[in-house]
Design an enzyme around this catalytic site. Structure first.
Site, short mmCIF file in Angstrom:
data_model
loop_
_atom_site.label_atom_id
_atom_site.label_comp_id
_atom_site.label_asym_id
_atom_site.label_seq_id
_atom_site.Cartn_x
_atom_site.Cartn_y
_atom_site.Cartn_z
N GLN A 276 40.29 40.32 42.75
CA GLN A 276 39.66 39.09 43.20
C GLN A 276 40.38 38.45 44.38
OE1 GLN A 276 38.81 37.88 38.66
NE2 GLN A 276 38.75 36.19 40.08
N CYS A 282 34.97 36.46 39.78
CA CYS A 282 34.71 37.45 38.73
C CYS A 282 33.24 37.48 38.33
CB CYS A 282 35.58 37.17 37.51
SG CYS A 282 35.19 35.62 36.69
N HIS A 432 35.70 33.38 32.04
CA HIS A 432 35.94 34.62 32.78
C HIS A 432 34.84 35.63 32.48
CE1 HIS A 432 38.25 37.32 35.21
NE2 HIS A 432 38.48 38.17 34.22
#
Length: 490
Positions: A276, A282, A432
């Site tokens: 990332q 993400c 996430h």
């Protein structure tokens, strides 16, 4: 054993990992299903555009929390309305007739799909010097599509019934610990030393779990508050209102006999595992990797670009986070202008949205939450979606010990709703997004096969396994998928 020296690339990787562990910075609004259920007036402008192309309705590209609350308010001109009832079972009722479905989009907003209209808007919020406040009976200016004529315009909604105003002021935070770990003086301002890190990892590894931990040097000198921030805990509030959970026997043991004990799409993932960098991306990396794998399963070799959504998507917040569902929604509006990685390479920062000539064109369609609506996913329907259609995107809340993961089947804490025998909550916090490409079992422990976006140096060559069937870290609370196909190859 703690290593005094770590390879340079590993140090860089871990530092970036700590900086971007939080993915869903999102908008400072929190509204949940029971606050949305009820009678609404949906307000529409005249169509603004027909076919593909950007329609921002006043939002920035990418969107951001400072301006989104004001977007399109001064230019919105109502042309027609519909009154609908949104039910607790995610049905849309119009004039006492079932006319469609609706879903929450996490706690940010909701999408209504009825007759030939598909409408989405974020729930209304306001920010001032004292914090952010959610107004769950109204929305910001959003978007609609007439699926019959392919015309698109701007939209907003207002609840006809009264609803609560919810304060979103942040509290002081809390320390999340795995069940086996009890450490003295774990206040938010505790500074972690080398000995603390060694002791923490030793306790993890001594507990003989199904996974192993490693003491990374970068946590030394940081406070627990800083580490919790790195782990994505941005949306805690002392005033979050959740529907009262009832005692209910949970169905956690599904009949999986029609599915193989082990299954993997790994050979269709390709060799690339993204890092990332300094970007909370993400959500788009996992989505584009999922769609790329689904193309490869069909025999079409392509790696689709995450950077395009970072630069161009007005539903999400670029490097400040977003949601896979809204990446998929955005892609359905592009009429094939979805770029490959080689055409629009990943930069790890927000850039100018580009238009590039293409030979191959791809279409994304049927974007969805697995289970039919947000909060409806479970072990069984996630496995069926993977087996029948390809990898999916899963979302979870990284616990404090997750940053130490180096290999094995990760397990930290069992959710309270399972421990206490309560009904599954209407909302579970996640921060996430990762790719899920299969499942397996080892020594009687079931697990998911997952791919992260922190580079190959982390975990099991950039991938990891997580306990399956117990909603570990809320991993089974929000699963997303979409279909993809090639429409032109000239």
């Amino acid at each position: 054993m703690f290593q005094k020296s770590i390879k340079k690339n590993e140090l860089i990787m871990l530092l970036l990992f700590l900086l971007v562990l939080s993915a869903h910075a999102d908008l400072p609004v929190h509204c949940v299903r029971h606050q949305i259920v009820g009678k609404w007036q949906l307000q529409f402008t005249e169509p603004q555009i027909k076919g593909s192309g950007p329609l921002t309705c006043g939002h920035n590209v990418p969107d951001n929390e400072r301006t989104s609350q004001f977007a399109g308010q001064n230019t919105f001109q109502q042309a027609f309305t519909h009154e609908v009832v949104l039910t607790a079972k995610n049905n849309v009722v119009l004039k006492k007739k079932l006319q469609g479905k609706w879903t929450m989009v996490y706690d940010e907003g909701f999408e209504v799909d009825f007759m030939h209209y598909k409408c989405f808007a974020f729930s209304k919020y306001k920010t001032n010097y004292s914090g952010a406040y959610s107004y769950c009976g109204e929305t910001l200016v959003g978007w609609y599509q007439n699926t019959k004529t392919n015309e698109r315009g701007c939209y907003r909604a207002q609840k006809i019934e009264k609803t609560h105003k919810v304060s979103e002021g942040a509290n002081n935070g809390h320390v999340v610990q795995p069940q086996f770990f009890q450490y003295q003086n774990t206040g938010m301002n505790k500074v972690w030393s080398r000995i603390d890190a060694l002791n923490f990892v030793e306790q993890i590894n001594r507990a003989q779990l199904q996974w192993k931990a490693k003491a990374y040097g970068e946590i030394i000198g940081l406070t627990t508050k800083q580490l919790n921030k790195y782990a994505g805990r941005k949306k805690h509030s002392s005033t979050i209102l959740l529907e009262k959970q009832k005692k209910k026997q949970q169905i956690l043991e599904y009949d999986l006999n029609h599915l193989p004990k082990e299954f993997s799409w790994e050979k269709y993932l390709g060799k690339k595992i993204y890092e990332q960098k300094g970007c909370g991306s993400c959500y788009t990396i996992s989505t584009m990797t999922m769609l790329s794998a689904r193309l490869k399963i069909k025999g079409l070799k392509a790696d689709l670009s995450p950077q395009q959504s970072i630069d161009c998507n007005y539903y999400n917040q670029g490097c400040d986070g977003g949601y896979p569902f809204l990446v998929e929604k955005y892609l359905t509006e592009l009429d094939g202008l979805i770029y490959e990685e080689k055409e629009y390479p990943y930069k790890g920062q927000v850039g100018e949205c580009k238009a590039i000539e293409k030979k191959k064109k791809y279409r994304v369609l049927n974007y969805r939450f697995v289970g039919g609506a947000y909060g409806k996913s479970n072990e069984l329907n996630i496995m069926e979606e993977i087996y029948n259609n390809g990898p999916v995107v899963l979302n979870f809340e990284p616990s404090f010990d997750f940053m130490f993961y180096v290999g094995g089947i990760f397990h930290s804490t069992t959710p309270d709703w399972i421990i206490n025998g309560l009904a599954k909550p209407e909302w579970e916090k996640v921060d996430h997004s990762v790719l899920c490409y299969g499942w397996g079992e080892e020594n009687g422990v079931k697990y998911w096969l997952l791919q992260n976006s922190w580079g190959k140096q982390w975990g099991e060559n950039g991938r990891f396994r997580m306990k399956r069937g117990q909603d570990e870290s809320s991993i089974e609370s929000m699963a997303e998928a979409a279909d993809v196909e090639i429409i032109e190859d000239s």
